[in-house]
Motif scaffolding. Structure first.
Motif, PDB file in Angstrom:
ATOM      1  N   THR A  64       0.837  -1.195   0.000  1.00 10.13           N
ATOM      2  CA  THR A  64       0.000   0.000   0.000  1.00 10.13           C
ATOM      3  C   THR A  64       0.874   1.248   0.000  1.00 10.13           C
ATOM      4  OG1 THR A  64      -0.110   0.095   2.422  1.00 10.13           O
ATOM      5  CG2 THR A  64      -1.796  -1.212   1.283  1.00 10.13           C
ATOM      6  N   ILE A  65       0.228   2.379  -0.223  1.00  6.98           N
ATOM      7  CA  ILE A  65       0.906   3.679  -0.131  1.00  6.98           C
ATOM      8  C   ILE A  65       0.195   4.503   0.931  1.00  6.98           C
ATOM      9  CG2 ILE A  65       1.566   5.791  -1.342  1.00  6.98           C
ATOM     10  CD1 ILE A  65       1.597   4.236  -3.922  1.00  6.98           C
ATOM     11  N   ASN A  66       0.970   5.092   1.834  1.00 11.39           N
ATOM     12  CA  ASN A  66       0.391   5.961   2.854  1.00 11.39           C
ATOM     13  C   ASN A  66       1.049   7.333   2.805  1.00 11.39           C
ATOM     14  OD1 ASN A  66       2.379   6.345   5.376  1.00 11.39           O
ATOM     15  ND2 ASN A  66       2.675   4.248   4.629  1.00 11.39           N
ATOM     16  N   SER A  67       0.365   8.316   3.384  1.00 15.59           N
ATOM     17  CA  SER A  67       0.896   9.674   3.388  1.00 15.59           C
ATOM     18  C   SER A  67       0.461  10.417   4.642  1.00 15.59           C
ATOM     19  CB  SER A  67       0.418  10.445   2.150  1.00 15.59           C
ATOM     20  OG  SER A  67       1.032  11.716   2.064  1.00 15.59           O
ATOM     21  N   ASP A  68       1.337  11.295   5.134  1.00 16.48           N
ATOM     22  CA  ASP A  68       1.025  12.150   6.277  1.00 16.48           C
ATOM     23  C   ASP A  68       0.274  13.377   5.767  1.00 16.48           C
ATOM     24  OD1 ASP A  68       2.692  10.290   7.436  1.00 16.48           O
ATOM     25  OD2 ASP A  68       4.406  11.638   7.588  1.00 16.48           O
ATOM     26  N   VAL A  69      -0.963  13.529   6.199  1.00 16.99           N
ATOM     27  CA  VAL A  69      -1.802  14.616   5.689  1.00 16.99           C
ATOM     28  C   VAL A  69      -2.445  15.363   6.851  1.00 16.99           C
ATOM     29  CG1 VAL A  69      -2.244  13.463   3.489  1.00 16.99           C
ATOM     30  CG2 VAL A  69      -3.780  13.049   5.420  1.00 16.99           C
ATOM     31  N   GLY A  70      -3.262  16.373   6.507  1.00 17.43           N
ATOM     32  CA  GLY A  70      -3.941  17.157   7.530  1.00 17.43           C
ATOM     33  C   GLY A  70      -2.997  18.045   8.313  1.00 17.43           C
ATOM     34  N   GLU A  71      -1.939  18.515   7.664  1.00 20.00           N
ATOM     35  CA  GLU A  71      -0.918  19.282   8.383  1.00 20.00           C
ATOM     36  C   GLU A  71      -1.055  20.790   8.200  1.00 20.00           C
ATOM     37  OE1 GLU A  71       2.549  15.914   8.777  1.00 20.00           O
ATOM     38  OE2 GLU A  71       2.588  17.170   6.991  1.00 20.00           O
TER      39      GLU A  71
ATOM     40  N   PHE B  33      -1.079  23.788   4.039  1.00 12.17           N
ATOM     41  CA  PHE B  33       0.165  23.109   3.667  1.00 12.17           C
ATOM     42  C   PHE B  33      -0.159  21.768   3.020  1.00 12.17           C
ATOM     43  CE2 PHE B  33       1.075  25.676   7.431  1.00 12.17           C
ATOM     44  CZ  PHE B  33       2.119  26.464   6.976  1.00 12.17           C
ATOM     45  N   GLY B  34       0.792  21.279   2.236  1.00 14.16           N
ATOM     46  CA  GLY B  34       0.639  19.960   1.662  1.00 14.16           C
ATOM     47  C   GLY B  34      -0.216  19.945   0.416  1.00 14.16           C
ATOM     48  N   HIS B  35      -0.421  18.735  -0.087  1.00 21.16           N
ATOM     49  CA  HIS B  35      -1.189  18.529  -1.326  1.00 21.16           C
ATOM     50  C   HIS B  35      -2.207  17.413  -1.068  1.00 21.16           C
ATOM     51  CE1 HIS B  35       2.662  20.321  -2.464  1.00 21.16           C
ATOM     52  NE2 HIS B  35       2.069  20.795  -3.528  1.00 21.16           N
ATOM     53  N   ASP B  36      -2.985  17.596  -0.022  1.00 23.59           N
ATOM     54  CA  ASP B  36      -3.831  16.514   0.471  1.00 23.59           C
ATOM     55  C   ASP B  36      -4.834  16.006  -0.564  1.00 23.59           C
ATOM     56  OD1 ASP B  36      -2.423  16.993   2.749  1.00 23.59           O
ATOM     57  OD2 ASP B  36      -4.161  17.438   4.009  1.00 23.59           O
ATOM     58  N   ASP B  37      -5.557  16.895  -1.212  1.00 20.76           N
ATOM     59  CA  ASP B  37      -6.611  16.463  -2.129  1.00 20.76           C
ATOM     60  C   ASP B  37      -6.065  15.604  -3.260  1.00 20.76           C
ATOM     61  OD1 ASP B  37      -8.493  17.762  -0.623  1.00 20.76           O
ATOM     62  OD2 ASP B  37      -8.540  19.565  -1.870  1.00 20.76           O
ATOM     63  N   GLU B  38      -4.929  16.014  -3.818  1.00 19.38           N
ATOM     64  CA  GLU B  38      -4.335  15.237  -4.910  1.00 19.38           C
ATOM     65  C   GLU B  38      -3.799  13.903  -4.417  1.00 19.38           C
ATOM     66  OE1 GLU B  38      -2.177  18.237  -7.829  1.00 19.38           O
ATOM     67  OE2 GLU B  38      -2.043  18.929  -5.746  1.00 19.38           O
ATOM     68  N   LEU B  39      -3.193  13.904  -3.223  1.00 20.76           N
ATOM     69  CA  LEU B  39      -2.623  12.664  -2.700  1.00 20.76           C
ATOM     70  C   LEU B  39      -3.696  11.660  -2.298  1.00 20.76           C
ATOM     71  CD1 LEU B  39       0.383  13.903  -0.540  1.00 20.76           C
ATOM     72  CD2 LEU B  39       0.483  12.511  -2.611  1.00 20.76           C
ATOM     73  N   LEU B  40      -4.803  12.153  -1.757  1.00 18.71           N
ATOM     74  CA  LEU B  40      -5.852  11.240  -1.315  1.00 18.71           C
ATOM     75  C   LEU B  40      -6.420  10.422  -2.480  1.00 18.71           C
ATOM     76  CD1 LEU B  40      -7.732  13.457   1.296  1.00 18.71           C
ATOM     77  CD2 LEU B  40      -6.478  11.328   1.756  1.00 18.71           C
ATOM     78  N   ALA B  41      -6.256  10.915  -3.686  1.00 18.93           N
ATOM     79  CA  ALA B  41      -6.711  10.161  -4.859  1.00 18.93           C
ATOM     80  C   ALA B  41      -5.711   9.082  -5.266  1.00 18.93           C
ATOM     81  CB  ALA B  41      -6.934  11.120  -6.036  1.00 18.93           C
ATOM     82  N   LEU B  42      -4.522   9.088  -4.644  1.00 16.58           N
ATOM     83  CA  LEU B  42      -3.456   8.174  -5.053  1.00 16.58           C
ATOM     84  C   LEU B  42      -3.075   7.156  -3.980  1.00 16.58           C
ATOM     85  CD1 LEU B  42      -1.076  10.847  -6.639  1.00 16.58           C
ATOM     86  CD2 LEU B  42      -2.607   9.303  -7.879  1.00 16.58           C
ATOM     87  N   ILE B  43      -3.415   7.426  -2.722  1.00 16.83           N
ATOM     88  CA  ILE B  43      -2.911   6.616  -1.614  1.00 16.83           C
ATOM     89  C   ILE B  43      -3.988   5.669  -1.073  1.00 16.83           C
ATOM     90  CG2 ILE B  43      -1.260   8.408  -0.992  1.00 16.83           C
ATOM     91  CD1 ILE B  43      -3.089   9.160   1.351  1.00 16.83           C
TER      92      ILE B  43
ATOM     93  N   GLY C 282     -12.238   6.979   0.108  1.00 21.88           N
ATOM     94  CA  GLY C 282     -12.140   5.562   0.425  1.00 21.88           C
ATOM     95  C   GLY C 282     -10.795   5.164   0.980  1.00 21.88           C
ATOM     96  N   VAL C 283     -10.156   6.108   1.685  1.00 18.79           N
ATOM     97  CA  VAL C 283      -8.813   5.902   2.220  1.00 18.79           C
ATOM     98  C   VAL C 283      -8.889   5.556   3.705  1.00 18.79           C
ATOM     99  CG1 VAL C 283      -6.633   7.092   2.731  1.00 18.79           C
ATOM    100  CG2 VAL C 283      -7.744   7.413   0.513  1.00 18.79           C
ATOM    101  N   ALA C 284      -8.114   4.574   4.146  1.00 24.97           N
ATOM    102  CA  ALA C 284      -8.056   4.214   5.562  1.00 24.97           C
ATOM    103  C   ALA C 284      -7.481   5.374   6.360  1.00 24.97           C
ATOM    104  CB  ALA C 284      -7.208   2.968   5.762  1.00 24.97           C
ATOM    105  N   VAL C 285      -8.016   5.612   7.548  1.00 21.19           N
ATOM    106  CA  VAL C 285      -7.626   6.765   8.358  1.00 21.19           C
ATOM    107  C   VAL C 285      -6.854   6.314   9.592  1.00 21.19           C
ATOM    108  CG1 VAL C 285      -8.488   8.643   9.798  1.00 21.19           C
ATOM    109  CG2 VAL C 285      -9.519   8.210   7.569  1.00 21.19           C
ATOM    110  N   GLY C 286      -5.715   6.951   9.804  1.00 21.71           N
ATOM    111  CA  GLY C 286      -4.914   6.673  10.987  1.00 21.71           C
ATOM    112  C   GLY C 286      -4.516   7.949  11.690  1.00 21.71           C
ATOM    113  N   ALA C 287      -4.183   7.826  12.977  1.00 19.02           N
ATOM    114  CA  ALA C 287      -3.716   8.970  13.765  1.00 19.02           C
ATOM    115  C   ALA C 287      -2.215   9.141  13.587  1.00 19.02           C
ATOM    116  CB  ALA C 287      -4.052   8.760  15.243  1.00 19.02           C
TER     117      ALA C 287
END
Length: 255
Positions: free
Chosen positions: A6-13, A20-30, A58-63
Motif C-alpha cells: 500500500t501507499i500511505n501519506s502524512d496529511v492534515g498538516e 500546507f501539503g497537497h492533500d486532495d491530490e494525494l488522497l486520490a493516489l494513496i 475511500g482511504v483508511a484513516v490513521g492517527a
C-alpha cells in the motif's frame, strides 16, 4: 516481493488559515492517510475536514500523533517518560478518533510523527504504551521493521505494518535521516528505490552501503514540493514491478 503493498501519506498538516501539503491530490493516489492530531500540525477543523476527505476517497484513516511542538513541526526531540508518551498519544489519537467515529468510520492505525517516530523506534520502553494502546483499540502500528516499533507491537499483540520511505534517506543502521525542512525528491530516484526494494529486498543507504528492508507500505510525505509526482512515480514503479514478477512467475510455471 511483498504482497498487497500500500501507499500511505502524512496529511492534515494545515493549521488555521495556513494551508500546507497537497492533500486532495494525494488522497486520490494513496491507500492510507496519517492525519495530524494538533500537536505538531493540524487543528480541530483541519482534522474534521481531512477525515471527511479521506472518507470520500475511500482511504483508511490513521492517527499521526507528534510532539507538542508547532514551531518545530514536531521534529525536535524531547526528553519524555513512557507515561508522558502514552498520554500524548492517547490524547491525540482520541481526538482524531472522535472525528472518525462521528463520520461513521473506524481508526485504522497509529503512526508516530517526526522526532517522536525516531524516539520510539529506538526505545522499546517508550514504544510499549503506544503499542498497547493500539492493541486495545484494534488499530495497526505503522513503523520501521526490526526496531522497537515492531518489537513493542508484536509483544502487545498489535498488527504491525512495516514501511519503506522514498523521500527520506536512511543511514547505514537503517534509521531515517529526518531534516527540519522538507525537500524535493527526484521521482525517478523514488521509483528506483521502490524497484530495488521490491526486486531485491534492499536499498542504498546514504553512505553507499546496501541496506536490507522489509515493508508492506510505502510512505510519501505530503509537505515536499513535488510529492504528487513522487506518489505517481511510486505507483508506476509498483505496477511495473508487479507485472514483471507476474511474468516471471508465469514463465517459470510454463518451463
Amino acid at each position: 516481493m511483498p504482497s498487497a503493498i500500500t501507499i500511505n501519506s502524512d496529511v492534515g498538516e494545515s493549521f488555521g488559515l495556513h494551508s500546507f501539503g497537497h492533500d486532495d491530490e494525494l488522497l486520490a493516489l494513496i491507500d492510507a492517510a496519517n492525519i495530524a492530531c494538533g500537536f505538531h500540525a493540524g487543528d480541530p477543523h483541519v482534522m474534521s475536514a481531512t477525515v471527511a476527505s479521506a472518507a470520500r476517497a475511500g482511504v483508511a484513516v490513521g492517527a499521526h500523533p507528534g510532539l507538542p511542538d508547532l514551531t518545530g513541526f514536531g521534529r525536535r526531540q524531547m526528553n519524555l517518560t513512557a507515561e508522558e508518551v502514552r498520554d500524548l498519544v492517547v490524547y491525540q489519537a482520541g481526538a482524531l478518533n472522535a472525528f472518525v467515529t462521528d463520520a461513521g468510520g473506524r481508526l485504522n492505525h497509529i503512526k508516530p510523527h517526526g522526532a517522536l517516530f525516531g524516539m520510539l523506534s529506538r526505545d522499546e520502553d517508550l514504544m510499549k504504551p503506544v503499542a498497547e494502546f493500539a492493541a486495545r483499540r484494534g488499530a495497526q502500528i505503522y513503523g520501521l521493521a526490526g526496531t522497537a516499533h515492531q518489537r513493542a507491537a508484536d509483544n502487545a499483540g498489535a498488527q504491525f505494518v512495516p514501511e519503506l520511505y522514498v523521500d527520506l534517506n536512511y543511514d547505514s543502521n537503517g534509521s531515517l535521516i529526518i531534516g527540519r525542512r522538507p525537500h524535493a525528491t527526484d521521482p525517478a530516484a523514488a521509483a528506483d528505490r521502490v524497484k530495488s526494494a521490491v526486486s531485491t529486498g534492499t536499498i542504498t543507504a546514504n553512505d553507499g552501503s546496501t541496506l536490507a528492508v522489509e515493508f508492506s507500505s510505502i510512505c510519501v510525505h505530503s509537505d515536499t514540493p513535488n510529492c504528487v509526482e513522487v506518489a505517481k512515480a511510486v505507483l508506476f514503479a509498483l505496477e511495473t514491478s508487479q507485472n514483471a514478477s507476474n511474468q516471471e512467475g508465469h514463465a517459470i510455471g510454463n518451463a
